[in-house]
Design a protein around this motif. Structure first.
Motif, mmCIF file in Angstrom:
data_model
loop_
_atom_site.group_PDB
_atom_site.id
_atom_site.type_symbol
_atom_site.label_atom_id
_atom_site.label_comp_id
_atom_site.label_asym_id
_atom_site.label_seq_id
_atom_site.Cartn_x
_atom_site.Cartn_y
_atom_site.Cartn_z
ATOM 1 N N PRO B 401 0.819 -1.199 0.000
ATOM 2 C CA PRO B 401 0.000 0.000 0.000
ATOM 3 C C PRO B 401 0.859 1.258 0.000
ATOM 4 C CG PRO B 401 -0.178 -1.158 2.089
ATOM 5 C CD PRO B 401 0.637 -2.004 1.195
ATOM 6 N N VAL B 402 0.342 2.304 -0.645
ATOM 7 C CA VAL B 402 1.095 3.550 -0.773
ATOM 8 C C VAL B 402 1.384 4.161 0.593
ATOM 9 C CG1 VAL B 402 -0.921 5.048 -1.014
ATOM 10 C CG2 VAL B 402 1.225 5.703 -2.079
ATOM 11 N N GLU B 403 0.529 3.822 1.576
ATOM 12 C CA GLU B 403 0.727 4.355 2.916
ATOM 13 C C GLU B 403 2.086 3.957 3.487
ATOM 14 O OE1 GLU B 403 -2.034 2.964 1.917
ATOM 15 O OE2 GLU B 403 -3.411 4.674 2.016
ATOM 16 N N LEU B 404 2.530 2.734 3.117
ATOM 17 C CA LEU B 404 3.829 2.284 3.623
ATOM 18 C C LEU B 404 4.940 3.160 3.065
ATOM 19 C CD1 LEU B 404 3.580 -1.599 3.539
ATOM 20 C CD2 LEU B 404 3.298 -0.044 5.452
ATOM 21 N N GLU B 405 4.830 3.477 1.768
ATOM 22 C CA GLU B 405 5.810 4.359 1.146
ATOM 23 C C GLU B 405 5.817 5.710 1.860
ATOM 24 O OE1 GLU B 405 5.736 5.231 -3.229
ATOM 25 O OE2 GLU B 405 5.499 3.050 -3.327
ATOM 26 N N ARG B 406 4.615 6.218 2.136
ATOM 27 C CA ARG B 406 4.512 7.523 2.794
ATOM 28 C C ARG B 406 5.101 7.460 4.194
ATOM 29 N NH1 ARG B 406 -1.426 8.342 0.820
ATOM 30 N NH2 ARG B 406 -1.007 8.949 -1.319
ATOM 31 N N ALA B 407 4.834 6.341 4.878
ATOM 32 C CA ALA B 407 5.372 6.204 6.225
ATOM 33 C C ALA B 407 6.894 6.227 6.171
ATOM 34 C CB ALA B 407 4.883 4.904 6.852
ATOM 35 N N ALA B 408 7.468 5.543 5.161
ATOM 36 C CA ALA B 408 8.920 5.520 5.031
ATOM 37 C C ALA B 408 9.443 6.928 4.781
ATOM 38 C CB ALA B 408 9.334 4.587 3.895
ATOM 39 N N MET B 409 8.703 7.702 3.964
ATOM 40 C CA MET B 409 9.149 9.062 3.683
ATOM 41 C C MET B 409 9.048 9.931 4.933
ATOM 42 S SD MET B 409 8.026 10.006 -0.158
ATOM 43 C CE MET B 409 6.734 8.894 -0.637
ATOM 44 N N ALA B 410 7.995 9.683 5.717
ATOM 45 C CA ALA B 410 7.847 10.438 6.959
ATOM 46 C C ALA B 410 8.983 10.113 7.921
ATOM 47 C CB ALA B 410 6.507 10.124 7.609
ATOM 48 N N LEU B 411 9.582 8.938 7.740
ATOM 49 C CA LEU B 411 10.694 8.538 8.601
ATOM 50 C C LEU B 411 12.027 8.911 7.973
ATOM 51 C CD1 LEU B 411 9.305 5.095 9.741
ATOM 52 C CD2 LEU B 411 9.559 7.148 11.131
ATOM 53 N N GLY B 412 11.979 9.779 6.964
ATOM 54 C CA GLY B 412 13.218 10.353 6.470
ATOM 55 C C GLY B 412 13.811 9.739 5.222
ATOM 56 N N ARG B 413 13.080 8.858 4.519
ATOM 57 C CA ARG B 413 13.612 8.322 3.271
ATOM 58 C C ARG B 413 13.219 9.231 2.106
ATOM 59 N NH1 ARG B 413 14.959 5.656 6.890
ATOM 60 N NH2 ARG B 413 15.303 3.415 7.051
ATOM 61 N N THR B 414 14.061 9.289 1.093
ATOM 62 C CA THR B 414 13.672 10.026 -0.107
ATOM 63 C C THR B 414 12.652 9.177 -0.856
ATOM 64 O OG1 THR B 414 15.314 8.973 -1.484
ATOM 65 C CG2 THR B 414 16.012 10.948 -0.276
#
Lengths: 360, 504
Positions: B401-414
């Motif tokens: 799910p896209v939410e996982l990608e967003r969560a990763a970005m919120a945790l500082g990933r590009t």
């Protein structure tokens, strides 16, 4: 002999007994709810009545016709039984009209008229006629499903948790509509549900099932106020279960001495009060502490859960005479309305309305 | 705008996938109208057209009847050994179609023409229908059948009025797949001596190399494919057949067969005997007859490693090529994306001969150094199996799910890191499965390989083909065996995957 007779019906799946020696009679034109927690065998019982399963033992007769006797059964399509499932089970490849007319003879000249009649009956807008099931809301799907089941004018209508997939508001209005439609059509109805409130409000006869067994059957009011055991009591609604000492026409319990029909029983027993039987009146602290008699109980509010119409209070009973419980008794949960709601640490007088139910 | 670069990449792949169609149009214009008419409206084309139509109208309905009966027996009844029969109904896919016909003409040398073609086609291709139909049967809510019965329908009428209509999507999809395979298949029909467009094109190609006659036949073949695709859209319609409503479905109640158990057992038994027993017996017989003499280990191991190399390289190429499109269609669906996606899909429905012919012509006329190189062959494979790779990869990307990608970005990933570390990581098992399925396709690919492979490149399929063409059936047996052995695990994977899609 009643309209539908279920006698000693048993159904096993391998080692588990889904329905265990159930006997139940249902009167013509009545609305019966079979209620129980999930896995209690209620749906299996419904499927046995519908003819989708064969019982291992027992007999089912409808209107003096034997539907099932042991493994030999009249198959579902030869029974005059309507069936509405949890999510409607509309045929996705057919329009609303074709779904409703599915059970009607295709060559019948008044088929179209009958379909319209049925749509009016379940209060479904005629513009829906050529829609597909996926274009309908959940409530509309259930209406179509009901109309489809009514089309063949069945002697018996089986409802398998038909409201549980709907939103809370819609659920209540659908329940009323369905009850009303079936009442007008005069069709004997069996509703299976795990929702006790739904069962109590829908039916004029409720059967409680637990672990495949029929625990108790009767009118909703009787079941609610006089359940056979504590588990049934708690299942049908919030219950305050207390130990008590029986006397002649009274019981002694944490709420003091209450009038009760003891039927000459003596000794100790378990009793039940419904939370709505208790009423709280806020009193000054000194009244509560000074007048601790045996007939009136006072308490102290220790916690409040505000819930609008129904608020839940935890009340510690001030019980220095310690009728039964040595030490500090656990707080009792009491429901009351937001009107005149006490605050935390307020002292209250607890009044008991009606009589407690004494378990056998 | 990272989207734009992804768009660009997907666009490039889409452009490549338009090459074969572009070639057909270009060649038609080049040839000139008069020549086109002379080449297309002639008796030979008419004959081939009649053959093709007859083949399709016999094979598809027979396959539907067989697949639906088997699916019903294995999924909806208490047939003894249902799970085993289900596996056996998928297993014929592990045997390449031309090995099926090799097995049949070894056993019945007189088999030929339409009846032979239909028999072998049904046995080789019915699993393409069985898989989706069985999956759909597991998905149809059993409460529907209960309702049908409560409305006064007996078991037979419930089957025809309630269950069968809900299989329409699955039947249409599977029939289309079989129809396209029938148009594309070359080896099967050459051996059974039945002329189709594919065999005629290869004949022309081998005699006159790159003549207008072959090109025009390819044009007619592309029209046949388009006709088939259009027909399927027409029949399928755009209705929704998904389960309406919520709630979990009750487990399926199995129909009791009772006295019919024995006669019903004959259906999967005979099917398995014909579709699996015949190839098995033939192969065993040739292997025994050939003895150790046929195991030319050098040649076999060379062919084996070449096949493995081509299969893996082609599968990787196809999968890498569809990454932009798969990501776009899951994360940013839209109108342009759908057009690009359609380009990816259509090319897979083209027969191998057409793609091969297009690439031969283009390399010879435009980039001669690439003619008859492994690069061109791999490009052909990638084009042919683009849809297979896309379907698998898209499904597995959709699982993250896209939410996982967003969560990763919120945790500082590009964004790029998030896609690589989360989405691609989660998509890996699915992508691996689709790589395997593409590799399976390449292993059993014959036509494009025959036409495009560099001189001296020997794969299991071409070597098998060369030996059977010399009627050295015994020497061909080890190659057939190798292909089956390579395909078997992948076929099992396919079966497992079709079950997982419906959540079992």
């Amino acid at each position: 002999m009643s309209f539908l007779d279920i006698q000693g019906v048993t159904k096993r799946y391998g080692v588990t007994t889904a329905v265990d020696d159930v006997t139940l009679s249902i009167e013509a034109g009545s609305r019966t709810a079979i209620v129980g927690p999930s896995g209690s065998g209620k749906t299996t019982l419904l499927r046995l009545i519908g003819g989708f399963e064969a019982p291992d033992d027992g007999r089912i007769t409808l209107n003096s016709e034997i539907l099932a006797e042991g493994l030999s059964i009249v198959p579902a399509h030869r029974r005059s039984v309507g069936f509405v499932t949890q999510d409607g089970s509309l045929f996705p490849h057919l329009t609303v009209a074709a779904n409703i007319g599915f059970g009607l003879d295709k060559r019948s000249p008044d088929r179209d008229r009958r379909v319209l009649e049925l749509m009016d009956m379940v209060e479904l807008d005629r513009v829906m006629l050529h829609r597909r099931p996926h274009q309908l809301s959940g409530g509309q799907q259930q209406r179509v499903s009901l109309a489809r089941a009514l089309a063949r004018q069945p002697q018996l209508m089986l409802l398998d948790e038909p409201f549980s997939a709907l939103d809370t508001g819609l659920r209540e209005s659908m329940r009323k509509v369905v009850a009303e439609v079936l009442k007008r059509a005069g069709i004997t109805t069996i509703l299976v549900t795990h929702d006790q409130a739904e069962a109590l409000s829908f039916a004029d006869h409720v059967a409680v099932m637990r672990q495949g067994k029929l625990v108790q059957a009767g009118p909703p009011r009787t079941l609610y106020l006089n359940p056979t055991d504590p588990t049934t009591a708690s299942f049908l609604g919030d219950a305050i279960l207390l130990p008590a000492e029986l006397g002649d026409g009274w019981v002694d319990c944490a709420f003091g001495r209450l009038a009760a029909k003891t039927n000459k029983r003596l000794g100790s027993a378990q009793i039940m009060l419904r939370p709505e039987q208790l009423r709280l009146v806020t009193v000054p602290e000194n009244e509560a502490v000074k007048t601790l008699e045996n007939t009136v109980r006072y308490g102290k509010v220790v916690d409040i859960e505000f819930g609008g119409a129904v608020c839940t209070l935890m009340v510690a009973i001030l019980d220095n005479q310690s009728v039964f419980n040595g030490g500090t008794p656990a707080p009792v949960q009491i429901k009351c309305s937001a009107v005149n709601l006490p605050s935390i640490d307020d002292h209250v007088r607890i009044e008991v309305l009606g009589e407690p139910h004494i378990f056998a | 705008m990272p989207f734009l670069s992804v768009f660009g990449l997907a666009g490039i792949v889409a452009a490549f996938s338009l090459l074969p169609l572009g070639f057909v149009i270009w060649v038609t214009v080049q040839t000139g109208w008069d020549t086109v008419i002379a080449l297309v409206f002639r008796g030979r084309v008419g004959e081939l057209l009649i053959n093709t139509v007859l083949l399709e109208v016999w094979t598809i309905p027979l396959s539907i009847i067989l697949a639906v009966s088997l699916a019903w027996l294995t999924e909806r009844t208490d047939l003894p050994g249902a799970r085993l029969w289900a596996w056996l109904a998928v297993a014929p896919l592990a045997v390449p179609a031309f090995v099926h016909s090799y097995a049949w003409i070894s056993i019945a040398p007189s088999l030929h023409g339409l009846s032979g073609g239909v028999l072998v086609s049904v046995l080789a291709y019915f699993p393409f229908l069985y898989l989706p139909v069985a999956a759909q049967m597991r998905r149809v809510d059993p409460a529907m059948e209960d309702v049908g019965a409560s409305l006064g329908l007996g078991p037979w009428r419930v089957f025809f009025r309630v269950l069968l209509p809900q299989l329409r999507f699955a039947i249409c999809g599977g029939s289309l797949l079989i129809g396209l395979h029938l148009l594309a298949e070359y080896g099967l029909f050459v051996m059974i001596r039945f002329d189709t467009f594919a065999t005629a094109i290869v004949d022309q190609f081998q005699s006159t190399f790159n003549g207008p006659a072959a090109n025009m036949l390819a044009g007619v073949l592309v029209l046949c494919c388009a006709g088939l695709l259009g027909l399927e859209v027409l029949i399928r319609g755009n209705e929704r057949y998904a389960r309406v409503g919520s709630g979990s479905a009750r487990p399926i109640t199995k129909h009791r067969l009772g006295w019919f158990t024995l006669p019903c057992l004959l259906i999967p038994l005979i099917t398995s005997a014909l579709a699996l027993g015949v190839p098995f017996v033939t192969l065993t017989r040739w292997l025994i007859a050939g003895g150790t003499a046929v195991w030319n280990l050098d040649a076999i191991s060379t062919a084996f490693s070449t096949t493995l190399f081509l299969a893996v390289a082609g599968a990787l190429l196809a999968t890498v090529a569809v990454i932009p499109m798969a990501w776009l269609s899951v994360r940013a669906p839209g109108r342009v994306q759908r057009v690009l996606e359609a380009c990816h899909y259509y090319v897979g429905s083209l027969p191998g001969v057409v793609v091969a012919l297009a690439l031969v012509t283009i390399t010879v006329r435009v980039v001669l150094p690439l003619y008859q190189t492994a690069a061109t062959l791999l490009l052909a494979y990638a084009l042919l199996f683009l849809p297979r790779a896309l379907v698998g990869l898209r499904a597995s990307i959709a699982q993250a799910p896209v939410e996982l990608e967003r969560a990763a970005m919120a945790l500082g990933r590009t964004p790029a890191q998030a896609v690589m570390q989360i989405t691609m990581r989660l998509a890996t098992p699915g992508a691996a499965a689709s790589i395997a399925l593409v590799a399976l396709g390449i292993t059993n690919e014959l036509t494009a390989t025959l036409m495009l492979a560099p001189n001296g490149t020997r794969t299991l399929a071409t070597e098998f083909w060369a030996l059977t063409s010399e009627i050295d059936y015994a020497a061909a047996a080890p190659y057939a065996l190798m292909m089956v052995v390579l395909s078997l695990p992948l076929t099992l994977l396919l079966h497992a995957q079709s079950k997982r899609i419906v959540g079992r």
